[in-house]
Design an enzyme around this catalytic site. Structure first.
Site, short mmCIF file in Angstrom:
data_model
loop_
_atom_site.label_atom_id
_atom_site.label_comp_id
_atom_site.label_asym_id
_atom_site.label_seq_id
_atom_site.Cartn_x
_atom_site.Cartn_y
_atom_site.Cartn_z
N CYS A 166 0.81 -1.22 0.00
CA CYS A 166 0.00 0.00 0.00
C CYS A 166 0.84 1.27 0.00
CB CYS A 166 -0.93 0.00 1.21
SG CYS A 166 -1.63 -1.62 1.59
N HIS A 307 -3.43 8.02 5.54
CA HIS A 307 -3.56 6.69 4.95
C HIS A 307 -5.00 6.24 5.12
CE1 HIS A 307 -2.33 2.92 3.32
NE2 HIS A 307 -2.54 2.25 4.42
N HIS A 344 -9.62 1.47 -1.11
CA HIS A 344 -8.17 1.33 -1.02
C HIS A 344 -7.62 0.65 -2.27
CE1 HIS A 344 -4.20 0.96 0.33
NE2 HIS A 344 -4.35 0.26 1.44
#
Length: 417
Positions: A166, A307, A344
């Protein structure tokens, strides 16, 4: 001491997201607080506990790429070339870099074209070797999006792929900036991509209990970062491409300049494969080092793009890291999560969020964190709940924390000559 390194500026943007197929659609959707998360249509997800995702809608690769070539590419490579067309046009480039040896590519992805490998495996096991496409193995490799960029635009300088889960998109941008700073290139195509909404990816993350399961009938409510009843992240896809240039190079050709990248850093938790370090020291180190690299203090930061995945552990840990670094000032810094609206997209996330920071600096608008309904005592910062906010922003910080304890942070600044 004055920083003697070359300055790095952003001159082109391209994006394909669950909110639209252009940067403009992406930004307008974010400012409006619109969710791009829907029920899964890429495959039959009815047997999975989580049946929602952030899918890119209406994408036709034939509008961007020759049909024969597109068939040989993974979806992530298709999205990359499509977003690159927008970014290159935005930067005023037709592919002629002057000196192609001074042009490079640094791109990020977490998974790459895994669906192409899956197609090959299924063909082999069901029909035998003769039915396996010769493109199934190479098309699945993580560096293919970067290769296609370099081949299409004939860059002859460094060609690098960052595969740090990520954190990949943000880390790719950081490494691209560093490449320009150290004189390895004058212009770099960078960013990140992910496009693997498949049964095995959603099934795997569902088996980890990382995905929300209570919102199959209300997908737009599924991603709820920092909210008390958040359940997990929403898996999604997308791509962001940024053109970075050495400032003098950009000025010589009269390029549009959006913003400046002034700091970057990465760190490791060295703790767990999927769980963040509960002390949040790794995340805090990445932020601290990025600010040190930028040569600015914590007092200078006007906005943090979090995030903000919507998982219980990540959101609480990121909040703790911000409070550890910024102290009491943490409570006065606006923090918002792009993932509340697009989910995401793994390796694309940090690059898309860098574009958000660029546009926040340009427009003086901070997009909201949507679905923020019930405060969590562990998450007690200003998350810009549910509505966009007009604020004068000069310095932004963007966080990306990945599986495997990968932490990356970027610092962007409003461009000033």
């Amino acid at each position: 001491m004055p920083d003697s390194r070359p300055r790095v500026v952003v001159t082109g943007l391209g994006a394909i997201t669950p909110l639209g197929l252009t940067v403009r659609e992406f930004w307008e959707g974010l400012v409006a607080g619109k969710s791009g998360i829907t029920r899964v249509t890429h495959f039959d997800a009815s047997q999975l506990p989580c049946q929602v995702a952030g899918e890119v809608k209406g994408f036709d690769p034939k509008k961007y790429i020759d049909f024969k070539e597109a068939r040989r590419m993974s979806r992530c490579s298709q999205l990359t070339l499509a977003a690159a067309q927008e970014a290159m046009a935005d930067a005023g480039l037709d592919g002629n870099f002057g000196d192609p040896e001074r042009a490079g590519v640094v791109f990020g992805t977490a998974i790459g074209g895994l669906e192409k490998a899956d197609e090959g495996i299924v063909a082999l096991r069901q029909h035998g070797y003769s039915r396996v496409s010769p493109f199934s193995a190479p098309s699945s490799i993580c560096n293919m999006p970067a290769y296609h960029l370099s081949q299409t635009y004939h860059t002859l300088g460094p060609l690098t792929t960052i595969v740090t889960a990520c954190a990949a998109g943000a880390q790719a941008i950081g490494e691209a900036a560093e490449l320009i700073r150290r004189g390895g290139a004058e212009i770099v195509i960078t960013g990140g991509v992910e496009a693997t909404i498949q049964d095995f990816t959603l099934g795997g993350f569902a088996a980890m209990r990382a995905l929300p399961t209570s919102f199959n009938d209300a997908p737009d409510k599924a991603s709820r970062p920092f909210n008390r009843d958040r359940e997990g992240f929403v898996f999604s896809e997308g791509c962001a491409v940024l053109v970075l240039e050495q400032l003098d190079h950009a000025l010589r050709r009269g390029a549009p300049i959006y913003a400046e990248i002034i700091g970057q850093a990465s760190s490791s938790d060295a703790y767990h494969m999927v769980a963040p370090d509960p002390t949040s020291e790794g995340a805090m180190r990445a932020m601290r080092w990025a600010l040190q690299d930028a040569g600015v203090s914590t007092e200078a930061v006007d906005y943090i793009n979090a995030h903000g995945t919507s998982t219980p552990a990540n959101d609480a840990g990121e909040t703790l890291a911000i409070k550890k670094l910024f102290g009491e000032r943490a409570y006065s810094i606006p923090v918002s999560s792009t993932k509340s609206m697009i989910g995401h997209p793994m390796g694309a996330a940090g690059a898309l969020e860098a574009i958000v920071c660029v546009l926040t600096l340009k427009h003086g608008i901070i997009h909201p964190t949507i679905n923020y309904e019930h405060p969590d005592p562990e998450c007690d910062l200003d998350y810009v709940p549910n509505r966009a906010r007009e604020v004068s922003v000069r310095v932004t910080l963007s966080n990306s924390f990945g599986l495997g304890g990968q932490n990356a942070c970027l610092v962007l600044k409003k461009f000033e000559r």
